[in-house]
Design a protein around this motif. Sequence first.
Motif, short mmCIF file in Angstrom:
data_model
loop_
_atom_site.label_atom_id
_atom_site.label_comp_id
_atom_site.label_asym_id
_atom_site.label_seq_id
_atom_site.Cartn_x
_atom_site.Cartn_y
_atom_site.Cartn_z
N PHE A 1 -36.55 31.81 44.12
CA PHE A 1 -35.69 32.15 42.99
C PHE A 1 -35.75 33.66 42.73
O PHE A 1 -36.84 34.24 42.68
N THR A 2 -34.59 34.29 42.56
CA THR A 2 -34.56 35.74 42.38
C THR A 2 -33.79 36.16 41.13
O THR A 2 -32.94 35.42 40.63
N ILE A 3 -34.09 37.37 40.69
CA ILE A 3 -33.38 38.00 39.58
C ILE A 3 -33.18 39.47 39.93
O ILE A 3 -34.01 40.06 40.62
N HIS A 4 -32.08 40.04 39.49
CA HIS A 4 -31.79 41.44 39.79
C HIS A 4 -32.78 42.35 39.06
O HIS A 4 -33.06 42.15 37.87
N ARG A 5 -33.30 43.34 39.76
CA ARG A 5 -34.34 44.21 39.20
C ARG A 5 -33.80 45.18 38.16
O ARG A 5 -34.55 45.99 37.59
N GLY A 6 -32.50 45.13 37.86
CA GLY A 6 -31.93 46.00 36.84
C GLY A 6 -32.04 45.45 35.43
O GLY A 6 -31.70 46.13 34.47
N VAL A 7 -32.53 44.21 35.27
CA VAL A 7 -32.63 43.61 33.93
C VAL A 7 -33.74 44.29 33.13
O VAL A 7 -34.60 44.99 33.68
N ASN A 8 -33.75 44.05 31.81
CA ASN A 8 -34.82 44.63 30.97
C ASN A 8 -36.00 43.67 30.89
O ASN A 8 -35.97 42.55 31.42
N ALA B 1 -40.07 27.67 46.38
CA ALA B 1 -41.26 28.33 46.95
C ALA B 1 -41.88 29.34 46.01
O ALA B 1 -43.10 29.50 45.96
N GLY B 2 -41.05 30.06 45.24
CA GLY B 2 -41.61 31.10 44.39
C GLY B 2 -40.54 31.99 43.80
O GLY B 2 -39.40 31.57 43.59
N PHE B 3 -40.90 33.27 43.57
CA PHE B 3 -40.07 34.18 42.76
C PHE B 3 -40.06 35.58 43.35
O PHE B 3 -41.03 36.03 43.95
N ASP B 4 -38.92 36.28 43.16
CA ASP B 4 -38.77 37.65 43.67
C ASP B 4 -37.74 38.41 42.84
O ASP B 4 -36.98 37.81 42.07
N LEU B 5 -37.73 39.73 43.01
CA LEU B 5 -36.73 40.60 42.40
C LEU B 5 -35.85 41.17 43.51
O LEU B 5 -36.36 41.54 44.57
N VAL B 6 -34.54 41.25 43.25
CA VAL B 6 -33.63 41.75 44.27
C VAL B 6 -32.79 42.91 43.71
O VAL B 6 -32.82 43.18 42.52
N GLY B 7 -32.04 43.54 44.60
CA GLY B 7 -31.24 44.70 44.22
C GLY B 7 -31.84 45.97 44.81
O GLY B 7 -32.97 45.97 45.30
N ARG B 8 -31.10 47.05 44.74
CA ARG B 8 -31.54 48.31 45.32
C ARG B 8 -32.79 48.83 44.62
O ARG B 8 -32.79 49.05 43.41
N GLU B 9 -33.86 49.01 45.37
CA GLU B 9 -35.12 49.47 44.78
C GLU B 9 -35.00 50.86 44.17
O GLU B 9 -35.54 51.12 43.10
N ASP B 10 -34.32 51.76 44.88
CA ASP B 10 -34.26 53.16 44.43
C ASP B 10 -33.60 53.33 43.07
O ASP B 10 -33.89 54.28 42.35
N SER B 11 -32.70 52.43 42.70
CA SER B 11 -32.02 52.55 41.42
C SER B 11 -32.45 51.47 40.42
O SER B 11 -32.01 51.48 39.27
N GLY B 12 -33.29 50.55 40.87
CA GLY B 12 -33.75 49.48 39.99
C GLY B 12 -35.08 49.83 39.34
O GLY B 12 -35.70 50.84 39.65
N ARG B 13 -35.50 48.97 38.44
CA ARG B 13 -36.79 49.21 37.76
C ARG B 13 -37.94 48.80 38.68
O ARG B 13 -37.86 47.79 39.38
N PRO B 14 -39.03 49.59 38.68
CA PRO B 14 -40.17 49.25 39.55
C PRO B 14 -40.92 48.03 39.04
O PRO B 14 -40.80 47.64 37.87
#
Length: 505
Positions: A285-292, A315-328
């Motif tokens: 399951f993923t969520i975009h890393r741009g969320v707050n 299986a688990g969880f992850d964050l997706v989206g462009r790392e360089d412009s997303g939140r760490p």
Amino acid sequence: MAGLLQRHQAAVTCLLLYCLTGGLSIPDPRQRDALIQREVSMQTGGKMVLTEAELQLDAVLGKMKQEEILREDFPPGLHFFSARSLIQASPIFSLLHKMPKGGALHVHDFSLTSVEWLVKNATYRPYCYMCFTVSQSIRFIFSSQSPKALEHCSPWTLLESLRAKMVNTTDLDNSIMGNLTLFTEQDPETVYPNQDVLWYKFEQAFLAMMGLVTYAPVFRDYYYQGLTEFYMDNVMYLELRALLPEIYELDGRTHDKAWTLKTYQDVTRQFTAEHPDFFGARIIFTIHRGVNLSVMTEVVEEAMKLRKDFPDIMAGFDLVGREDSGRPLWYFRDALSLPVDRGVTLPFFFHAGETDLEGTEVDQNILDALLFNTSRIGHGFALQRHPFAKSLSRKKGVAVEVCPVSNQVMKLVKDLRNHPAASLMSENHPLVISSDDPAMFGASGLSYDFYETFVGFGGIRSNIGSLKELAINSIRYSSLSLKQQQEALVVWQRQWKKFISENTL
């Protein structure tokens, strides 16, 4: 000047004396061979004991690779869009296509299935509407009545009516496909001059695809077709990163994430029942890393509940989206700590190090991913710049999910011989090969990425032992239980033995 010359001569004399007294010796060819073999044994697959039949096929592969490397148009040195047809014509690619590759552990939901299937199948269904955005992209919706106008988009057009007015719909279909993929037959360096242009097109393509794939009937068929395409490429298991989007019906009714996850489970069970040698699939399951942070907290709460309710498929969880412009990752530390704080098991499979920026907060994602006990590292392109993280990932058995074609297309590396994974392979660092967003790149399954790995950054010394270990790694480092891994390995070994025997006659 004379003094400098005297000092140089004295140094040479000392060196000769050192050699003659046993400090150094004249190089022995046998010692040299032993050193070379020692180094070869350290690479991925270097300690693999091969059967006589495997050695025979390895000799054939080795000869093919020698010929491939001498080509002026060496495919791994070219952009994938320019190299694709060359790869397809390669006898190595043909062999790798037939090879049982184990599992694909890093693939995204909306780039699983070929865009040609999506256009030829989904957009030809009744009630499919399309509009054109001001950003020169397209959007789709299925509706039993004229849809409400969409902001920043032209009036909706019913595709069935539009095609009925055309003598030849090929140009329209090709135009739609061009909006759903990054692939271009023009010079890719000109079309995509930098990462910003590339990522913008990438995100627009996903938004264009959304209205098609999230329509319930298409959603089921799209996933089934994606499993079919990977199965036809001799992949026996899949771990899919999925946003679990809201799925809608023709009358506008929508379904929640639990419905979406259950549909994934039902379709997977149907596919495995119809294809007994396919081991199955699981969802990350993923969520975009741009969320707050507050949204991330809610999503992690939901992820914990979904995994409890659907332990077999999730299986688990992850964050997706462009790392360089997303939140760490560190920005979300409170939310990501919730499972441990509550004693709940929620495995993480974090994207980390998909960047060529050094020393930034984003560049620290690799260390933070390990700090949060990630099960694998997605991409890990920056891992070589973090020696402690690399050592820690090896010690903890955290594999890197390497996606060669993706890393090149997304402008992290130009020549795949220079990919950081070449170094990781030379020291047998835990890694698996996957394809990330194959449909978006004009690829499919895993064979293209295995080709780039074997011929490109694998170097001349990578052999059938390397391929064998990479395939085994995809099961060993999967989210399957130990018992399931053992069962999957039995299935894979049977497929591997058949592959070897059929190609050494």
